[in-house]
Design a protein around this motif. Structure first.
Motif, PDB file in Angstrom:
ATOM      1  N   LEU A 299       5.308  -1.337  -8.009  1.00 33.43           N
ATOM      2  CA  LEU A 299       3.838  -1.310  -7.773  1.00 33.43           C
ATOM      3  C   LEU A 299       3.249   0.021  -7.238  1.00 33.43           C
ATOM      4  O   LEU A 299       4.759   0.774  -5.965  1.00 33.43           O
TER       5      LEU A 299
ATOM      6  N   ASP B  50       4.324 -16.084 -14.574  1.00 31.82           N
ATOM      7  CA  ASP B  50       5.560 -15.500 -14.170  1.00 31.82           C
ATOM      8  C   ASP B  50       6.974 -16.270 -15.642  1.00 31.82           C
ATOM      9  O   ASP B  50       7.903 -14.896 -16.092  1.00 31.82           O
TER      10      ASP B  50
ATOM     11  N   ASP C  32       7.635 -12.697 -10.223  1.00 26.35           N
ATOM     12  CA  ASP C  32       9.119 -12.288  -9.660  1.00 26.35           C
ATOM     13  C   ASP C  32       9.534 -10.731  -9.150  1.00 26.35           C
ATOM     14  O   ASP C  32       8.787 -10.192  -9.964  1.00 26.35           O
ATOM     15  N   PRO C  33       9.321 -10.803  -8.211  1.00 29.97           N
ATOM     16  CA  PRO C  33       8.969  -9.482  -7.694  1.00 29.97           C
ATOM     17  C   PRO C  33       9.844  -8.326  -7.553  1.00 29.97           C
ATOM     18  O   PRO C  33      10.049  -6.977  -7.760  1.00 29.97           O
ATOM     19  N   GLN C  34      11.078  -8.796  -8.736  1.00 29.19           N
ATOM     20  CA  GLN C  34      11.734  -8.089  -9.527  1.00 29.19           C
ATOM     21  C   GLN C  34      12.023  -7.600 -11.014  1.00 29.19           C
ATOM     22  O   GLN C  34      11.888  -6.251 -11.282  1.00 29.19           O
TER      23      GLN C  34
ATOM     24  N   GLY D  98       1.269 -10.887  -7.387  1.00 28.65           N
ATOM     25  CA  GLY D  98       1.977 -12.339  -6.203  1.00 28.65           C
ATOM     26  C   GLY D  98       3.125 -13.412  -6.433  1.00 28.65           C
ATOM     27  O   GLY D  98       4.063 -13.435  -6.419  1.00 28.65           O
TER      28      GLY D  98
ATOM     29  N   GLY E  35      -6.758  -5.298  -2.691  1.00 28.01           N
ATOM     30  CA  GLY E  35      -5.529  -6.222  -2.058  1.00 28.01           C
ATOM     31  C   GLY E  35      -4.643  -7.721  -2.580  1.00 28.01           C
ATOM     32  O   GLY E  35      -4.111  -7.739  -2.663  1.00 28.01           O
TER      33      GLY E  35
ATOM     34  N   ASP F 188      -7.540  -9.445  14.282  1.00 24.56           N
ATOM     35  CA  ASP F 188      -6.517  -9.161  13.005  1.00 24.56           C
ATOM     36  C   ASP F 188      -6.952  -8.491  12.074  1.00 24.56           C
ATOM     37  O   ASP F 188      -5.939  -7.961  10.419  1.00 24.56           O
ATOM     38  N   LYS F 189      -8.450  -8.278  11.875  1.00 25.61           N
ATOM     39  CA  LYS F 189      -8.942  -7.405  10.557  1.00 25.61           C
ATOM     40  C   LYS F 189      -9.155  -6.215  11.094  1.00 25.61           C
ATOM     41  O   LYS F 189     -10.027  -5.226  10.117  1.00 25.61           O
TER      42      LYS F 189
ATOM     43  N   TRP G 270      -7.721  -2.935  11.164  1.00 24.74           N
ATOM     44  CA  TRP G 270      -6.315  -2.036  10.869  1.00 24.74           C
ATOM     45  C   TRP G 270      -7.133  -2.207   9.537  1.00 24.74           C
ATOM     46  O   TRP G 270      -6.865  -0.961   9.502  1.00 24.74           O
ATOM     47  N   LYS G 271      -7.659  -2.869   9.112  1.00 29.80           N
ATOM     48  CA  LYS G 271      -8.536  -2.579   7.919  1.00 29.80           C
ATOM     49  C   LYS G 271      -9.272  -1.937   7.902  1.00 29.80           C
ATOM     50  O   LYS G 271      -9.931  -1.337   6.797  1.00 29.80           O
TER      51      LYS G 271
ATOM     52  N   ILE H 253      -3.838  -7.486  -5.934  1.00 28.43           N
ATOM     53  CA  ILE H 253      -1.976  -7.584  -5.734  1.00 28.43           C
ATOM     54  C   ILE H 253      -1.266  -8.665  -5.134  1.00 28.43           C
ATOM     55  O   ILE H 253      -0.133  -9.187  -5.986  1.00 28.43           O
ATOM     56  N   ARG H 254      -1.341  -9.355  -4.159  1.00 26.40           N
ATOM     57  CA  ARG H 254      -1.273 -10.557  -3.762  1.00 26.40           C
ATOM     58  C   ARG H 254      -1.010 -11.419  -4.418  1.00 26.40           C
ATOM     59  O   ARG H 254      -0.159 -11.932  -4.210  1.00 26.40           O
TER      60      ARG H 254
END
Lengths: 287, 287
Positions: free
Chosen positions: A104, A55, A98-100, A95, A87, A203-204, A206-207, A90-91
């Motif tokens: 991606l 960071d 700072d997203p700024q 993640g 994923g 809930d998974k 969709w992946k 990335i998370r």
């Protein structure tokens, strides 16, 4: 000040994971944890420490770029078989900054417009600006991986691409970008377990993609294509790193460390004021 | 399951902050905390709870979009005077969700190419896709704020823009985007304190711009331009919210709540499998 990495590494991770002469993917154990002999709990603590370092480095780099004091950027290229954990990287790694400061790009199946151009056309557009950490979720390497396995282009064209990739990456590096190439390496058994989990949990669902099972049939062909990629494109300016990924906690820690090394190499500093601080304090007070 | 918000709000935040008929910016106290009577410590706890909720909503929305089950997206438009805390909102509120679900666009001074097009040209290109939370760090409203105060366009053109903005936003909303417009409202005194802090700390010098002091002279003109923006563009489909921002913790909690409300309104669900789960389990086992 950023203290030098406080992690519990027992060796130089980048060295241990870097693809050099004589590298054989088949010799890498996806469950191994090169350079790290602590457990998952300690790894989580180390990941937290590393997140703070990442960071601050990122903010310094961003600060330098805002005052035109650097042309440096970082580009993390992530390649892997399905469910290997891109994923999660990335998370949980990217993640934490700072997203700024992050750019991606997820590359999917090319559109007709993209296919009408050279394979690097869509890639070039997503290269990170100075000051940013760019992340490619899949990349130009798809064009020599699935491209080769599924014969999506003539053999001569696939051959041409290795050289084109090396030249492209050399240009990025010459322009100030640290290119960090990572293959997350899982075993077919671990993939089966993870896909099974996706099927077990609504809930998974969709992946899950039925095509993932078809791709499993082609596992040896993919591994051969990766081996060729490593032989042809692990260069001194942009080497590959193969990260054992059956243990998610190890993969995250290792990739974080590779990013930290790239930033340590840039060594960004807080920019010196380009204005007269005392004079500005007086102006502000009077405003 | 996402429990309904567990925050300690004493009123409907969106209602309290929404710009309606007869709104006067001059009546808003930037140090106030409408609808919240707890302290900073409790607010930090509530922000943490909200982050978990936002994260799950976002992932559900993303999941729906991946299987083409929704055209919904969220667009957070952030406008404010310098140092009001846009960056902190992006970092601490938006930054709590998976970066793969966020599309961030920071609009700077327009380039010559951008100026050669209609003011909405560059904006249109950055509208979030279905499944994403888009964030505009500054936006098309600059063209009726600094555009008006600094007379960067003829008066008739500025007038035209309010209507064009309303039509543009209506089209977004009709297409499935929840447009959440936020002005972070700080006082001139708080801005002076924050700019002073930037001057006091060498690691903050890069954030200081001598032009910020010049802009302070135009504070009343900017407030008048905001008042006009609110009167002309706070519509039923895309209302403005003025968030008191002298207390950063309040502003973050309030904006998080506005995002949560937008997502509650979308109410995304985990998509139902489009394949035969039992059959896929068998195929996977045999692979």
């Amino acid at each position: 000040m950023i203290a030098k990495s406080q992690h519990h590494w027992t060796g130089d991770v980048a060295d241990l994971l870097r693809v050099g002469d004589g590298f054989r993917l088949a010799d890498v154990d996806p469950r191994s944890t090169p350079g790290y002999d602590k457990d998952k709990v300690r790894a989580a603590e180390d990941l937290g420490t590393g997140a703070l370092q990442l960071d601050e480095y990122q903010e310094r780099l961003f600060a330098e770029s805002r005052v035109d004091a650097t042309d440096a950027s970082v580009l993390l290229v992530l390649q892997a078989m399905d469910s290997a954990g891109k994923g999660g990287i990335i998370r949980h790694v990217v993640g934490s900054v700072d997203p700024q400061g992050v750019s991606l790009a997820a590359f999917k199946k090319p559109t007709p417009e993209e296919l009408a151009h050279d394979f690097l056309w869509r890639i070039e557009q997503r290269v990170p600006e100075p000051g940013l950490i760019g992340v490619f979720d899949r990349s130009h390497y798809e064009d020599v991986l699935i491209g080769r396995v599924r014969e999506l282009a003539p053999a001569a064209e696939i051959e041409r691409r290795y050289g084109a990739i090396n030249e492209f990456e050399k240009r990025l590096v010459d322009g100030g970008t640290r290119v960090v190439k990572v293959m997350l390496h899982i075993s077919p058994d671990e993939q089966k377990r993870r896909l099974g989990e996706r099927l077990d949990r609504p809930d998974k669902h969709w992946k899950y993609n039925p095509g993932d099972v078809d791709e499993r049939e082609l596992w040896p062909a993919y591994m051969a294509a990766y081996q060729t990629v490593f032989e042809r494109t692990s260069t001194t300016w942009a080497p590959w790193h193969v990260v054992p990924a059956d243990r998610k906690w190890y993969a995250r820690l290792a990739v974080q460390h590779l990013l930290l090394e790239a930033l340590e190499d840039i060594d960004p500093k807080w920019p010196v004021a380009t204005f007269d601080v005392a004079a500005e304090k007086a102006r502000l007070a009077a405003s």
